[in-house]
Design a protein around this motif. Structure first.
Motif, PDB file in Angstrom:
ATOM      1  N   PHE B 209     -28.665 -42.141 -37.999  1.00 49.87           N
ATOM      2  CA  PHE B 209     -27.254 -42.391 -38.265  1.00 49.87           C
ATOM      3  C   PHE B 209     -26.702 -41.331 -39.219  1.00 49.87           C
ATOM      4  O   PHE B 209     -25.627 -40.776 -38.996  1.00 49.87           O
ATOM      5  CB  PHE B 209     -27.071 -43.789 -38.860  1.00 49.87           C
ATOM      6  CG  PHE B 209     -25.637 -44.117 -39.169  1.00 49.87           C
ATOM      7  CD1 PHE B 209     -24.763 -44.476 -38.149  1.00 49.87           C
ATOM      8  CD2 PHE B 209     -25.153 -44.042 -40.468  1.00 49.87           C
ATOM      9  CE1 PHE B 209     -23.439 -44.759 -38.431  1.00 49.87           C
ATOM     10  CE2 PHE B 209     -23.831 -44.322 -40.750  1.00 49.87           C
ATOM     11  CZ  PHE B 209     -22.971 -44.687 -39.730  1.00 49.87           C
ATOM     12  N   LEU B 210     -27.461 -41.034 -40.275  1.00 45.30           N
ATOM     13  CA  LEU B 210     -27.010 -40.049 -41.253  1.00 45.30           C
ATOM     14  C   LEU B 210     -26.857 -38.677 -40.618  1.00 45.30           C
ATOM     15  O   LEU B 210     -25.879 -37.972 -40.854  1.00 45.30           O
ATOM     16  CB  LEU B 210     -27.996 -39.978 -42.427  1.00 45.30           C
ATOM     17  CG  LEU B 210     -27.891 -41.139 -43.417  1.00 45.30           C
ATOM     18  CD1 LEU B 210     -28.998 -41.076 -44.464  1.00 45.30           C
ATOM     19  CD2 LEU B 210     -26.520 -41.122 -44.102  1.00 45.30           C
ATOM     20  N   VAL B 211     -27.837 -38.301 -39.781  1.00 42.34           N
ATOM     21  CA  VAL B 211     -27.784 -36.994 -39.124  1.00 42.34           C
ATOM     22  C   VAL B 211     -26.538 -36.888 -38.245  1.00 42.34           C
ATOM     23  O   VAL B 211     -25.795 -35.914 -38.292  1.00 42.34           O
ATOM     24  CB  VAL B 211     -29.053 -36.757 -38.282  1.00 42.34           C
ATOM     25  CG1 VAL B 211     -28.848 -35.588 -37.330  1.00 42.34           C
ATOM     26  CG2 VAL B 211     -30.244 -36.494 -39.176  1.00 42.34           C
ATOM     27  N   LEU B 215     -23.136 -34.606 -38.468  1.00 34.59           N
ATOM     28  CA  LEU B 215     -22.691 -33.769 -37.366  1.00 34.59           C
ATOM     29  C   LEU B 215     -21.221 -34.006 -37.050  1.00 34.59           C
ATOM     30  O   LEU B 215     -20.431 -33.068 -36.924  1.00 34.59           O
ATOM     31  CB  LEU B 215     -23.551 -34.056 -36.136  1.00 34.59           C
ATOM     32  CG  LEU B 215     -23.214 -33.317 -34.848  1.00 34.59           C
ATOM     33  CD1 LEU B 215     -23.457 -31.834 -35.000  1.00 34.59           C
ATOM     34  CD2 LEU B 215     -24.065 -33.846 -33.692  1.00 34.59           C
ATOM     35  N   TYR B 216     -20.829 -35.277 -36.940  1.00 32.45           N
ATOM     36  CA  TYR B 216     -19.464 -35.584 -36.518  1.00 32.45           C
ATOM     37  C   TYR B 216     -18.433 -35.331 -37.620  1.00 32.45           C
ATOM     38  O   TYR B 216     -17.320 -34.920 -37.346  1.00 32.45           O
ATOM     39  CB  TYR B 216     -19.378 -37.025 -36.002  1.00 32.45           C
ATOM     40  CG  TYR B 216     -20.105 -37.177 -34.697  1.00 32.45           C
ATOM     41  CD1 TYR B 216     -19.827 -36.319 -33.635  1.00 32.45           C
ATOM     42  CD2 TYR B 216     -21.069 -38.151 -34.515  1.00 32.45           C
ATOM     43  CE1 TYR B 216     -20.507 -36.419 -32.441  1.00 32.45           C
ATOM     44  CE2 TYR B 216     -21.756 -38.270 -33.318  1.00 32.45           C
ATOM     45  CZ  TYR B 216     -21.465 -37.400 -32.284  1.00 32.45           C
ATOM     46  OH  TYR B 216     -22.140 -37.511 -31.101  1.00 32.45           O
ATOM     47  N   THR B 217     -18.841 -35.554 -38.885  1.00 35.13           N
ATOM     48  CA  THR B 217     -17.946 -35.240 -39.993  1.00 35.13           C
ATOM     49  C   THR B 217     -17.657 -33.745 -39.994  1.00 35.13           C
ATOM     50  O   THR B 217     -16.515 -33.301 -40.103  1.00 35.13           O
ATOM     51  CB  THR B 217     -18.609 -35.608 -41.346  1.00 35.13           C
ATOM     52  OG1 THR B 217     -19.250 -36.862 -41.199  1.00 35.13           O
ATOM     53  CG2 THR B 217     -17.597 -35.683 -42.450  1.00 35.13           C
ATOM     54  N   PHE B 218     -18.727 -32.993 -39.820  1.00 32.58           N
ATOM     55  CA  PHE B 218     -18.641 -31.547 -39.792  1.00 32.58           C
ATOM     56  C   PHE B 218     -17.764 -31.081 -38.622  1.00 32.58           C
ATOM     57  O   PHE B 218     -16.919 -30.208 -38.768  1.00 32.58           O
ATOM     58  CB  PHE B 218     -20.068 -31.015 -39.688  1.00 32.58           C
ATOM     59  CG  PHE B 218     -20.168 -29.572 -39.313  1.00 32.58           C
ATOM     60  CD1 PHE B 218     -20.006 -28.597 -40.279  1.00 32.58           C
ATOM     61  CD2 PHE B 218     -20.433 -29.195 -38.008  1.00 32.58           C
ATOM     62  CE1 PHE B 218     -20.099 -27.263 -39.934  1.00 32.58           C
ATOM     63  CE2 PHE B 218     -20.526 -27.864 -37.661  1.00 32.58           C
ATOM     64  CZ  PHE B 218     -20.360 -26.890 -38.636  1.00 32.58           C
ATOM     65  N   GLN B 219     -17.935 -31.727 -37.469  1.00 30.98           N
ATOM     66  CA  GLN B 219     -17.138 -31.367 -36.293  1.00 30.98           C
ATOM     67  C   GLN B 219     -15.659 -31.635 -36.533  1.00 30.98           C
ATOM     68  O   GLN B 219     -14.804 -30.849 -36.154  1.00 30.98           O
ATOM     69  CB  GLN B 219     -17.587 -32.181 -35.076  1.00 30.98           C
ATOM     70  CG  GLN B 219     -18.877 -31.690 -34.466  1.00 30.98           C
ATOM     71  CD  GLN B 219     -19.138 -32.358 -33.135  1.00 30.98           C
ATOM     72  OE1 GLN B 219     -18.445 -33.286 -32.747  1.00 30.98           O
ATOM     73  NE2 GLN B 219     -20.146 -31.905 -32.450  1.00 30.98           N
ATOM     74  N   ARG B 220     -15.360 -32.792 -37.144  1.00 27.54           N
ATOM     75  CA  ARG B 220     -13.964 -33.158 -37.392  1.00 27.54           C
ATOM     76  C   ARG B 220     -13.303 -32.114 -38.268  1.00 27.54           C
ATOM     77  O   ARG B 220     -12.152 -31.730 -38.067  1.00 27.54           O
ATOM     78  CB  ARG B 220     -13.902 -34.516 -38.099  1.00 27.54           C
ATOM     79  CG  ARG B 220     -13.908 -35.698 -37.156  1.00 27.54           C
ATOM     80  CD  ARG B 220     -12.624 -36.523 -37.301  1.00 27.54           C
ATOM     81  NE  ARG B 220     -12.182 -36.602 -38.675  1.00 27.54           N
ATOM     82  CZ  ARG B 220     -12.571 -37.562 -39.503  1.00 27.54           C
ATOM     83  NH1 ARG B 220     -13.392 -38.492 -39.091  1.00 27.54           N
ATOM     84  NH2 ARG B 220     -12.130 -37.575 -40.741  1.00 27.54           N
TER      85      ARG B 220
END
Lengths: 259, 231
Positions: B209-211, B215-220
């Protein structure tokens, strides 16, 4: 109203068709797969019932049956899991019996190991020793007993490679990756004559008998097919096939028959 | 229910495996992705298909073929023996090679997409200013395709951590060498040790979940191209 009648008739006929063609669902421990295929072929020759087999590990089947999997018969690789299912109240009374007793063999696919397997094992003259995971597979637990008996437990431990079950142990040896492996004799006999290499049959006084039990499950309460198949497994004919595949059978199944 | 020493050993081994595989894959996948992104060769299609095959084949099947291929009679096995390395199954490096095959598409594709998105212009501009190919790669491609590289790193790492089927087939469950977390959880479940399975699975779920959150925070934040995995 006519429509209702017709609909009712269609539903009824579909339903009867379904029940007619419904096969008996049987869960079978992986080590018994060769013999089971042959037994089903024999059974279906003389019976109208169809058998649908699932092969896998006894541990997985136990968990699935506890969660309501629709198996009617469970051929375990041990006695512990049928025991546990009985305690859970999922087994039909008096249905359980020992259908086969497994034999261990140390097998090598290497041609230069022929007739020297016992020596090679005792001298430690091999690269890897494949065994079924003792924690999961009865054949693995028996393997540990044999190694203990031969005082090879410590000396071989660094060379162990564990398969999840005897099927995987077989792969490790047949692919040439492990020089030696403890497999079920039944994997080497029967339809698949030993294609490669040779084996040493482990004397059965070196380990506890690998008794394999079958149970009729609650879901088969009304299933005549399941009962018919279980009766067949009891028969002299079936026990003889099981013996041909490298298992010991309990003499009680040979009642009144001369061997 | 706490983790046993055996469980903790499998966690460390898994992290070591995933780190090794990710680093090696980045080194191998970058030139491959570069070539795939820039080529007009007829061979692009077949090679892309080969790279993506592990997405389709069941891992246990892939593992079984690798067991045969890496064995003493297989092609890879003959090669490693000729090099004096012995055979790969049941070794840490065997798992590394197998995991690289299995995680390859997850590393190649994001990098390839990112490089394709850059297009020719920045490279041509750099070339006219006298930058050589290596210079161009490090000063133009790498900074512009950085999001693709980060995605590739995270996905490659996470995918290797979660891999099970191949390790099961060629690992042999040797403690400290090939017994990784996924195999350990499977063994717990098979042995009906559900409490221990839950504990170790909990660690895995939290980690994954953390990984993915990362990833998605970074993508946003980036809204970058070539990063549209799982959406």
């Amino acid at each position: 109203m006519k429509i209702i009648k017709w609909l009712g008739l269609i539903v009824f006929s579909v339903f009867t068709l379904c029940t007619e063609a419904k096969p008996v669902h049987v869960a079978v421990a992986a080590n018994f797969s060769n013999s089971m295929k042959r037994l089903v072929t024999e059974f279906e020759k003389t019976s109208d019932y169809q058998i649908a087999i699932s092969f896998g590990s006894s541990g997985k089947f136990y968990a699935q049956i506890k969660q309501g999997a629709p198996y009617e018969l469970f051929f375990s690789a041990d006695q512990a899991k049928p025991d546990a299912l009985q305690k859970d109240g999922l087994v039909i009374a008096n249905s359980r019996f020992t259908y086969a007793i497994g034999r261990l063999a140390v097998w090598s696919a290497r041609s230069d190991f022929a007739n020297t397997i016992e020596t090679k094992l005792k001298e430690g003259a091999f690269n890897k020793l494949a065994l079924a995971n003792p924690k999961l597979a009865p054949y693995g637990a028996a393997t540990l007993e044999v190694l203990k008996y031969l005082s090879l437990l410590e000396s071989t431990q660094s060379k162990w490679v564990r398969g999840e079950n005897v099927a995987q142990t077989y792969q490790f040896v047949s692919s040439g990756n492990a020089d030696l492996g403890f497999v079920a004799l039944s994997q080497l006999l029967g339809t698949r004559k030993v294609k490669q290499g040779s084996y040493w049959l482990v004397p059965d006084y070196m380990h506890h008998a690998i008794k394999q039990d079958v149970v009729l499950l609650r879901s088969a309460e009304k299933s005549q097919g399941a009962r018919a198949f279980l009766d067949f497994i009891h028969s002299y004919k079936a026990q003889k096939i099981i013996a041909e595949y490298g298992y010991l059978v309990t003499l009680s199944s040979y009642e009144g028959q001369s061997l | 229910m706490s983790l046993t020493d055996g469980d903790i050993a499998t966690i460390w081994l898994t992290l070591r495996l995933a780190t090794t595989v990710t680093i090696l894959l980045l080194l191998l996948a970058t030139p491959l992705a570069w070539w795939l992104a820039r080529t007009r060769s007829w061979f692009k299609g077949p090679l892309s298909a080969i790279v993506a095959l592990p997405l389709v084949l069941p891992p246990t099947v892939l593992g079984f073929y690798l067991l045969l291929a890496m064995g003493p009679n297989g092609a890879i096995g003959q090669f490693t023996q000729a090099l004096g390395l012995g055979t790969l199954p049941f070794t840490f490096w065997g798992l590394v090679v197998a995991s690289m095959v299995y995680s390859m598409p997850f590393v190649v594709q994001p990098i390839q997409n990112a490089i394709e998105a850059i297009g020719n212009r920045p490279l041509e501009a750099a070339a006219t200013l006298g930058a050589g190919p290596i210079d161009r790669f490090f000063t133009v491609v790498l900074p512009l395709a950085k999001p693709g590289f980060i995605t590739a790193t995270i996905l490659g790492f996470a995918h290797t951590v979660g891999e099970f089927g191949i390790v099961l087939m060629i690992g042999g469950s040797i403690p400290g060498e090939t017994r990784v977390v996924s195999v350990q959880i499977y063994d717990h479940v098979e042995a009906l040790e559900y409490a221990q399975a839950h504990a170790l699975s909990g660690v895995m779920i939290a980690f994954s979940f953390l990984v993915l959150l990362l990833l998605y925070t970074f993508q946003r934040k980036r809204k970058a191209v070539g990063m549209t995995y799982g959406r």
